[in-house]
Design a protein around this motif. Structure first.
Motif, PDB file in Angstrom:
ATOM      1  N   ILE A  48       0.824  -1.182   0.096  1.00  0.00           N
ATOM      2  CA  ILE A  48      -0.170  -0.056  -0.066  1.00  0.00           C
ATOM      3  C   ILE A  48       0.823   1.252  -0.002  1.00  0.00           C
ATOM      4  O   ILE A  48       0.482   2.354  -0.669  1.00  0.00           O
ATOM      5  N   ILE A  49       2.046   1.053   0.863  1.00  0.00           N
ATOM      6  CA  ILE A  49       2.802   2.430   0.872  1.00  0.00           C
ATOM      7  C   ILE A  49       3.609   2.560  -0.544  1.00  0.00           C
ATOM      8  O   ILE A  49       3.550   3.572  -0.995  1.00  0.00           O
ATOM      9  N   THR A  50       3.939   1.360  -0.958  1.00  0.00           N
ATOM     10  CA  THR A  50       4.625   1.424  -2.234  1.00  0.00           C
ATOM     11  C   THR A  50       3.658   2.069  -3.491  1.00  0.00           C
ATOM     12  O   THR A  50       4.198   2.971  -4.267  1.00  0.00           O
ATOM     13  N   SER A  51       2.459   1.739  -3.323  1.00  0.00           N
ATOM     14  CA  SER A  51       1.606   2.380  -4.384  1.00  0.00           C
ATOM     15  C   SER A  51       1.489   3.852  -4.066  1.00  0.00           C
ATOM     16  O   SER A  51       1.446   4.562  -5.028  1.00  0.00           O
ATOM     17  N   ALA A  52       1.435   4.356  -2.862  1.00  0.00           N
ATOM     18  CA  ALA A  52       1.380   5.622  -2.559  1.00  0.00           C
ATOM     19  C   ALA A  52       2.667   6.362  -2.940  1.00  0.00           C
ATOM     20  O   ALA A  52       2.413   7.539  -3.705  1.00  0.00           O
ATOM     21  N   ILE A  53       3.496   5.737  -2.746  1.00  0.00           N
ATOM     22  CA  ILE A  53       5.083   6.579  -3.251  1.00  0.00           C
ATOM     23  C   ILE A  53       4.787   6.683  -4.988  1.00  0.00           C
ATOM     24  O   ILE A  53       5.351   7.613  -5.441  1.00  0.00           O
ATOM     25  N   MET A  54       4.251   5.501  -5.587  1.00  0.00           N
ATOM     26  CA  MET A  54       4.446   5.595  -6.999  1.00  0.00           C
ATOM     27  C   MET A  54       3.581   6.566  -7.347  1.00  0.00           C
ATOM     28  O   MET A  54       3.799   7.297  -8.378  1.00  0.00           O
ATOM     29  N   ARG A  55       2.380   6.798  -6.821  1.00  0.00           N
ATOM     30  CA  ARG A  55       1.382   8.059  -7.273  1.00  0.00           C
ATOM     31  C   ARG A  55       1.810   9.277  -6.929  1.00  0.00           C
ATOM     32  O   ARG A  55       1.737  10.176  -7.581  1.00  0.00           O
ATOM     33  N   TYR A  56       2.749   9.601  -5.810  1.00  0.00           N
ATOM     34  CA  TYR A  56       3.159  10.756  -5.342  1.00  0.00           C
ATOM     35  C   TYR A  56       4.421  11.011  -6.543  1.00  0.00           C
ATOM     36  O   TYR A  56       4.562  12.282  -6.950  1.00  0.00           O
ATOM     37  N   ASN A  57       5.008   9.975  -7.166  1.00  0.00           N
ATOM     38  CA  ASN A  57       6.171  10.163  -8.065  1.00  0.00           C
ATOM     39  C   ASN A  57       5.421  10.371  -9.366  1.00  0.00           C
ATOM     40  O   ASN A  57       5.993  11.571 -10.193  1.00  0.00           O
ATOM     41  N   PHE A  58       4.274   9.972  -9.530  1.00  0.00           N
ATOM     42  CA  PHE A  58       3.534  10.499 -10.697  1.00  0.00           C
ATOM     43  C   PHE A  58       3.154  11.903 -10.534  1.00  0.00           C
ATOM     44  O   PHE A  58       3.042  12.589 -11.512  1.00  0.00           O
ATOM     45  N   GLY A 113      -7.201   7.526 -17.194  1.00  0.00           N
ATOM     46  CA  GLY A 113      -6.390   6.835 -17.956  1.00  0.00           C
ATOM     47  C   GLY A 113      -4.845   6.873 -17.283  1.00  0.00           C
ATOM     48  O   GLY A 113      -4.314   5.779 -17.573  1.00  0.00           O
ATOM     49  N   GLY A 114      -4.288   7.806 -17.054  1.00  0.00           N
ATOM     50  CA  GLY A 114      -2.946   7.807 -16.632  1.00  0.00           C
ATOM     51  C   GLY A 114      -2.616   7.410 -15.416  1.00  0.00           C
ATOM     52  O   GLY A 114      -1.533   6.952 -15.153  1.00  0.00           O
ATOM     53  N   LEU A 115      -3.308   7.388 -14.441  1.00  0.00           N
ATOM     54  CA  LEU A 115      -3.354   7.119 -13.079  1.00  0.00           C
ATOM     55  C   LEU A 115      -4.273   6.023 -12.643  1.00  0.00           C
ATOM     56  O   LEU A 115      -3.954   5.220 -11.978  1.00  0.00           O
ATOM     57  N   ARG A 116      -5.546   6.357 -12.475  1.00  0.00           N
ATOM     58  CA  ARG A 116      -6.667   5.649 -12.055  1.00  0.00           C
ATOM     59  C   ARG A 116      -6.566   4.242 -12.563  1.00  0.00           C
ATOM     60  O   ARG A 116      -7.018   2.994 -12.018  1.00  0.00           O
ATOM     61  N   LYS A 117      -6.363   4.224 -13.961  1.00  0.00           N
ATOM     62  CA  LYS A 117      -6.403   2.793 -14.502  1.00  0.00           C
ATOM     63  C   LYS A 117      -5.010   2.233 -14.733  1.00  0.00           C
ATOM     64  O   LYS A 117      -5.052   1.296 -15.682  1.00  0.00           O
ATOM     65  N   VAL A 118      -4.110   2.778 -14.053  1.00  0.00           N
ATOM     66  CA  VAL A 118      -2.734   1.960 -14.487  1.00  0.00           C
ATOM     67  C   VAL A 118      -2.237   1.043 -13.151  1.00  0.00           C
ATOM     68  O   VAL A 118      -2.615   1.211 -12.107  1.00  0.00           O
ATOM     69  N   VAL A 119      -1.789  -0.179 -13.441  1.00  0.00           N
ATOM     70  CA  VAL A 119      -1.400  -0.948 -12.451  1.00  0.00           C
ATOM     71  C   VAL A 119      -0.751  -0.672 -11.299  1.00  0.00           C
ATOM     72  O   VAL A 119      -0.983  -0.778 -10.187  1.00  0.00           O
ATOM     73  N   ILE A 120       0.447  -0.002 -11.403  1.00  0.00           N
ATOM     74  CA  ILE A 120       1.504   0.373 -10.537  1.00  0.00           C
ATOM     75  C   ILE A 120       0.984   1.287  -9.638  1.00  0.00           C
ATOM     76  O   ILE A 120       1.419   1.502  -8.417  1.00  0.00           O
TER      77      ILE A 120
END
Length: 380
Positions: free
Chosen positions: A182-192, A206-213
């Motif tokens: 969960i924390i890893t996903s949050a970090i990935m979204r912050y990086n986005f 399309g670029g965040l809500r529907k992307v696996v990582i």
């Protein structure tokens, strides 16, 4: 052939959540069928509820699969073969329908356009939206990619930890692995967030809500929730109504504020990129303790259960196969009310009937294979 239902192994509340989720998706897609070029307040609200339906599927999947893994840990089934058998059972549930409908989409696309879509091989490996937005083909498959990788990554990491560390309390590592992801996903979204400029709501979706990582956490919130429910069952039973009020209250107030303040991913990117989707997952999960205890009349139970049983087939078929095919042959934008009603009834009837056939003659027989002695024997 009718669907035979063994209610002894089903929980009505979970069936109701699944049925509600697919109904929200169908109502949302119905607006795209009848009013594809319109964006009124009512249509926007209905389409928004369709996105909530998908998030319901995510957290419900995490809740159910997390429960299966916890039972596996309790039974001491932590060898590589045990985890492989877990994946085999999941794949017999999800992959046959997916690949069949994928091939059907390929054939329909070629029939209508005379072309083969680029990057088609990615769909067979669920890579079409792993790190980038998915092409405009078999668009509903984006959520399947998220679920499939969540089922692989979490259990695989858990197995490796068990293998290397050999912890006495394996259940606590189930929790820590889920929290870590969960924390890893949050970090990935912050990086986005710090590396992308959102120019529209569609680009955010399309670029965040529907992307696996960026979305794996939507499944792992369900893992954490079922762990806490099992560990603190008495507290959850005592505060069931409180959690429902809290979850529904935060969900409603959040979206009222979004509407009143005109918040969008464009003008409030940090909130939508990092915080909004986790808040949504937690709010939906807080409703579960109340929803899983619901009861109703027998005929309503039967309707809910049947809809729940065909929900996966219904999700795969209703849009790319049925709705887009209807739109290819019929333009209802300027049609009369009568024509629109007939079109809508056709869409719903075909979706439900074809999903019933897919479940009865393909999905269920394929699922039955996973309990054959062959698989248990080769993995024993």
């Amino acid at each position: 052939m009718t669907i035979i239902i063994d209610s002894r192994h089903r929980i009505l509340g979970l069936d109701a959540i699944r049925a509600l989720a697919i109904l929200l998706v169908l109502f949302s897609h119905s607006t795209l069928l009848l009013f594809p070029n319109e964006n009124t307040l009512v249509l926007t609200a209905i389409r928004f509820l369709g996105t909530i339906g998908v998030d319901l599927f995510f957290v419900l999947s995490g809740y159910l699969i997390g429960g299966i893994i916890l039972k596996q840990l309790e039974a001491g089934k932590t060898s590589l073969n045990d985890f492989i058998y877990f994946w085999i059972r999941r794949w017999f549930r999800t992959l046959p329908n997916y690949f069949l409908v994928l091939v059907l989409n390929i054939l329909l696309f070629y029939f209508f356009s005379g072309e083969i879509i680029n990057g088609l091989g990615n769909y067979f490996l669920f890579l079409q939206n792993f790190v980038t937005p998915q092409p405009d083909f078999f668009t509903e498959s984006w959520s399947l990619s998220i679920e499939e990788y969540a089922y692989i990554i979490g259990p695989l990491l858990l197995y490796l930890i068990i293998r290397l560390i050999k912890p006495v309390n394996k259940r606590i590592w189930f929790l820590w692995v889920s929290v870590l992801l969960i924390i890893t996903s949050a970090i990935m979204r912050y990086n986005f967030h710090i590396n992308h400029s959102i120019l529209s709501d569609g680009a955010w979706s399309g670029g965040l809500r529907k992307v696996v990582i960026y979305r794996l956490d939507s499944i792992y919130f369900g893992f954490v929730f079922i762990y806490l429910m099992n560990k603190y069952r008495s507290a959850f039973e005592r505060y069931t109504k409180t959690m429902f009020v809290l979850g529904f209250g935060v969900f409603l107030s959040t979206h009222i504020l979004i509407a009143l303040l005109g918040l969008t991913p464009v003008n409030t990117p940090l909130f939508f990129n990092v915080f909004y989707l986790p808040i949504l997952s937690v709010c939906l999960l807080l409703l579960f303790p109340s929803l899983i205890t619901i009861d109703t009349f027998n005929y309503v139970k039967l309707l809910i259960t049947k809809l729940s049983i065909i929900s996966y087939a219904l999700y795969l078929l209703n849009y790319s196969v049925i709705l887009l095919t209807i739109q290819h042959f019929t333009d209802v934008c300027e049609a009369s009310l009568t024509v629109k009603i007939i079109t809508l009834l056709t869409y719903w009837s075909l979706s439900i009937y074809l999903s019933h056939l897919l479940y009865t003659y393909f999905e269920k027989p394929m699922m039955n294979l996973r309990d054959k002695p062959f698989f248990k024997r080769i993995l024993s």
